[in-house]
Design a protein around this motif. Structure first.
Motif, mmCIF file in Angstrom:
data_model
loop_
_atom_site.group_PDB
_atom_site.id
_atom_site.type_symbol
_atom_site.label_atom_id
_atom_site.label_comp_id
_atom_site.label_asym_id
_atom_site.label_seq_id
_atom_site.Cartn_x
_atom_site.Cartn_y
_atom_site.Cartn_z
ATOM 1 N N ALA A 180 0.847 -1.204 0.000
ATOM 2 C CA ALA A 180 0.000 0.000 0.000
ATOM 3 C C ALA A 180 0.877 1.247 0.000
ATOM 4 C CB ALA A 180 -0.921 -0.007 1.223
ATOM 5 N N GLU A 181 1.950 1.206 0.787
ATOM 6 C CA GLU A 181 2.888 2.331 0.815
ATOM 7 C C GLU A 181 3.579 2.491 -0.542
ATOM 8 O OE1 GLU A 181 6.356 4.108 3.768
ATOM 9 O OE2 GLU A 181 5.663 2.038 4.026
ATOM 10 N N TYR A 194 -0.494 6.980 2.113
ATOM 11 C CA TYR A 194 -0.660 5.680 2.776
ATOM 12 C C TYR A 194 -0.907 5.958 4.251
ATOM 13 C CZ TYR A 194 0.697 1.476 5.332
ATOM 14 O OH TYR A 194 0.724 0.415 6.213
#
Length: 241
Positions: free
Chosen positions: A126-127, A142
């Motif tokens: 996700a980051e 994020y």
């Protein structure tokens, strides 16, 4: 079978027996009690007391539980990376994933704010997704902490992209539910289109690979997720051009 509490209760003799059983568990599972006593130089009476500490009526029940314990702890055969990638291409790319990627890109292009969420390896991706989207011109954040204060302006006309292999992570479900109630549209990338996260999403992109576990860790390949994230980001870039 051997909990920390039980191991802590062992005396010196029982610890010696425990160490032998752990080292030769495959062999002990098929021994007679007299054979184990001879091998360890521990009396049969002491072995039976050891079995009772493990909530076994006798040595026979202990061996049954030991066999089950050995079976559960056999090393998992980890598939090759080529197998995982081929599985993804055969199962997923022959479906409608490209349409869903384009649909997601149109959704995101119209949004003012993009928020990524996920936990564990999904959190790392996700980051990465937030950074990759930002690199291609769609600024994204994020957010790991569900209690992180999000200004109301950021919630207006926002898209939340949730990543989860199982689609059932309690932390992610809770975070997603909060963002959905605050008005954010939800896009999820999961391995199961029938999962909780998929069901509460406005758009779900499933990728269908066999989940893999090593001991207690989920080691399911994340190659499909990287492919989907990068494809969406590139599609957004094309739309903006």
């Amino acid at each position: 079978m051997f909990s920390n509490e039980i191991i802590a209760s062992f005396n010196e003799l029982e610890t010696s027996l425990y160490n032998y059983i752990i080292q030769y568990s495959d062999k002990v599972a098929y021994m007679r009690i007299r054979e184990l006593a001879n091998e360890t130089h521990i009396s049969t009476a002491s072995i039976l007391r050891f079995c009772r500490k493990l909530n076994c009526e006798g040595f026979s029940e202990f061996k049954v539980k030991l066999k089950m314990h050995v079976e559960e702890n056999k090393k998992t055969i980890i598939k090759s990376s080529q197998h995982s990638v081929v599985e993804f291409f055969e199962r997923t790319l022959k479906g409608d994933i490209e349409e869903k990627i384009k649909h997601a890109a149109h959704f995101i292009t119209k949004a003012d704010h993009v928020i990524f969420i996920g936990i564990g390896s999904s959190g790392i991706l996700a980051e990465y997704g937030a950074r990759y989207f930002s690199s291609l011109g769609k600024f994204s954040l994020y957010i790991k902490d569900p209690h992180f204060p999000i200004h109301s302006k950021l919630r207006n006309n926002s898209i939340t992209i949730a990543l989860s292999v199982s689609g059932e992570n309690h932390f992610t479900v809770t975070h997603l539910n909060q963002l959905k109630q605050e008005g954010s549209k939800i896009i999820s990338i999961t391995n199961n289109k029938l999962s909780t996260i998929a069901k509460i999403s406005d758009l779900n992109i499933p990728y269908y690979v066999t989940e893999e576990f090593y001991e207690e860790a989920n080691i399911t390949t994340q190659v499909p997720v990287v492919y989907i994230l990068e494809s969406i980001a590139r599609e957004i870039h094309q739309l903006n051009q």
